[in-house]
Design a protein around this motif. Structure first.
Motif, short mmCIF file in Angstrom:
data_model
loop_
_atom_site.label_atom_id
_atom_site.label_comp_id
_atom_site.label_asym_id
_atom_site.label_seq_id
_atom_site.Cartn_x
_atom_site.Cartn_y
_atom_site.Cartn_z
N LEU A 1 -1.96 -5.34 -6.52
CA LEU A 1 -0.37 -5.93 -6.27
C LEU A 1 -0.23 -7.08 -6.71
O LEU A 1 -0.76 -7.85 -6.78
N GLY B 1 3.06 -4.24 -9.30
CA GLY B 1 1.50 -4.22 -9.35
C GLY B 1 0.97 -3.92 -10.98
O GLY B 1 1.61 -4.03 -11.87
N ASP C 1 3.60 0.61 -3.86
CA ASP C 1 4.69 -0.22 -3.43
C ASP C 1 4.61 -0.57 -1.91
O ASP C 1 5.06 0.55 -1.23
#
Length: 187
Positions: free
Chosen positions: A18, A104, A136
């Motif tokens: 991420l 990410g 996400d």
């Protein structure tokens, strides 16, 4: 998610990270598959974040292989110090974006010496939006925010200290960095 991906896009190891806005490193590990522990630790460091930036794999673009670079991959610290010694010779890397927001990074590593073929690249490119949605962390937060009746604005406070907008909620002057509301929330 990575094991399901492996059935469609072959790889020997994978790293899903991420984007960590506001941190000095840049990425936080979300998941990995068959990645040696020392290699994963290295990928979390500043050299990997630097190499991601150098190669442009922090921008919305098709998956990139080291063989696509106009210079030898070994000139990048991540390849010279970590990936080649770990037995990886090829890869496909792609940034994960939701609109303009950098979510990410995904690296699919291979012990093969041949570059990934066009069909594999197309398959990963087509799956990238789905992978982005799955990784996400803001998507479930946005869904939860919609449940809060009368919510007029919102932000997410990250561990790194960064503030991110919550998708679907507008900004508000009370939620700017340094405001009393944000200071209280951080405490």
């Amino acid at each position: 998610m990575l094991e399901s991906l492996r059935r469609r896009v072959p790889f020997d190891a994978a790293w899903l990270a991420l984007a960590d806005p506001g941190s000095s490193v840049g990425y936080a590990s979300l998941a990995s598959v068959d990645l040696p522990q020392g290699t994963e630790r290295y990928l979390l460091g500043p050299r990997m974040a630097h190499d991601i930036e150098q190669t442009g794999t922090n921008r919305a673009r098709p998956p990139l292989s080291p063989s696509d670079l106009p210079y030898p991959a070994e000139t990048l610290p991540t390849w010279a110090e970590c990936l080649h010694p770990a037995g990886f010779h090829e890869a496909l890397a792609v940034a994960l974006f939701d609109g303009q927001r950098h979510v990410g990074f995904l690296a699919l590593l291979s012990e093969a010496t041949r570059p990934p073929d066009a069909a594999v690249r197309r398959e990963l490119q087509q799956l990238t939006p789905l992978l982005t949605r799955g990784a996400d962390p803001m998507r479930p937060l946005a869904a939860a925010a919609r449940v809060v009746g009368g919510a007029a604005a919102g932000i997410a406070l990250c561990c790194s200290g960064a503030q991110l907008p919550v998708p679907g909620l507008p900004d508000d002057a009370l939620l700017v960095d340094g405001s009393p509301v944000v200071t209280i929330a951080r405490s």
